[in-house]
Scaffold this motif. Structure first.
Motif, short mmCIF file in Angstrom:
data_model
loop_
_atom_site.label_atom_id
_atom_site.label_comp_id
_atom_site.label_asym_id
_atom_site.label_seq_id
_atom_site.Cartn_x
_atom_site.Cartn_y
_atom_site.Cartn_z
N GLU A 68 -1.11 -3.78 7.06
CA GLU A 68 0.16 -3.25 6.56
C GLU A 68 0.11 -3.20 5.04
O GLU A 68 -0.32 -4.14 4.39
N SER A 69 0.52 -2.06 4.49
CA SER A 69 0.70 -1.98 3.04
C SER A 69 2.15 -1.57 2.79
O SER A 69 2.78 -0.93 3.64
N GLU A 70 2.65 -1.93 1.64
CA GLU A 70 4.06 -1.72 1.32
C GLU A 70 4.17 -1.04 -0.03
O GLU A 70 3.46 -1.40 -0.98
N LYS A 71 5.06 -0.05 -0.12
CA LYS A 71 5.23 0.68 -1.38
C LYS A 71 6.71 1.05 -1.53
O LYS A 71 7.32 1.59 -0.60
N GLU A 72 7.26 0.77 -2.69
CA GLU A 72 8.64 1.16 -2.98
C GLU A 72 8.65 2.64 -3.36
O GLU A 72 7.84 3.07 -4.19
N ILE A 73 9.53 3.41 -2.75
CA ILE A 73 9.64 4.84 -3.03
C ILE A 73 11.10 5.20 -3.28
O ILE A 73 12.00 4.41 -3.00
N THR A 106 11.53 1.74 1.31
CA THR A 106 10.22 1.11 1.33
C THR A 106 9.36 1.82 2.37
O THR A 106 9.81 2.05 3.49
N TYR A 108 6.15 1.53 4.64
CA TYR A 108 5.17 0.62 5.22
C TYR A 108 4.12 1.47 5.93
O TYR A 108 4.46 2.34 6.73
N THR A 109 2.86 1.22 5.62
CA THR A 109 1.76 1.99 6.20
C THR A 109 0.85 1.05 6.99
O THR A 109 0.50 -0.03 6.52
N ASP A 125 3.33 5.57 9.37
CA ASP A 125 4.23 5.26 8.26
C ASP A 125 5.61 4.96 8.80
O ASP A 125 6.12 5.69 9.65
#
Length: 158
Positions: A68-73, A106, A108-109, A125
């Motif tokens: 899991e990767s996390e990125k604020e968008i 957020t 999550y991938t 995603d």
């Protein structure tokens, strides 16, 4: 014995028919708009506040995953053609990013390991806003065989 008669001019009859037709159109429009909102509410009611809830959601669809990767968008205030196309994919699942324009979320991938892809990388995603799932997709980011589709149940899972 009494007999009641009703005399109406053609204009009056036409006006009554027109009014009844208008009322029917309004009712049908109201019902169709509210049923699509109920579908969106159903899709958007998936809680994804924690990693465990997100993992349970993906597992419930039959997907095996890792990393899991996390990125604020931020959802763009104005959608370009790419976002319009992406949102149309989401709408088929009952999601709609229109009401989230300009708002943070957020992304999550997850790397999907049980998609029949011939060894190519497949990712899922999940877009989450305030702990609620607002969008989900499955994609192959390769240049040759790339695709993007809604995150659906894995039919190959047993």
């Amino acid at each position: 014995m009494r007999v009641l008669t009703f005399k109406a001019k053609p204009k009056t009859i036409f006006g009554a028919i027109l009014a009844i037709t208008g009322i029917i159109v309004i009712i049908l429009t109201f019902v169709s708009n509210h049923s699509s909102k109920a579908e969106q509410a159903k899709a958007a009611s998936v809680s994804c506040k924690t990693a465990e809830e997100r993992a349970n959601y993906l597992s419930s669809l039959g997907w095996e995953f890792s990393a899991e990767s996390e990125k604020e968008i931020t959802i763009p205030k104005t959608f370009n053609e790419v976002y319009e196309n992406y949102n149309s994919v989401l709408k088929k699942q009952g999601f709609n990013l229109e009401s989230y324009k300009g708002k943070p979320a957020t992304l999550y991938t997850y790397n999907i390991s049980n998609y029949e892809s011939g060894g190519e990388e497949i990712i899922a995603d999940l877009i989450v806003s305030n702990g609620v799932l607002i969008g989900a997709d499955l994609c192959n980011p390769s240049a040759e065989n790339g695709f993007l589709k809604g995150l659906e149940k894995n039919d190959a899972a047993t």
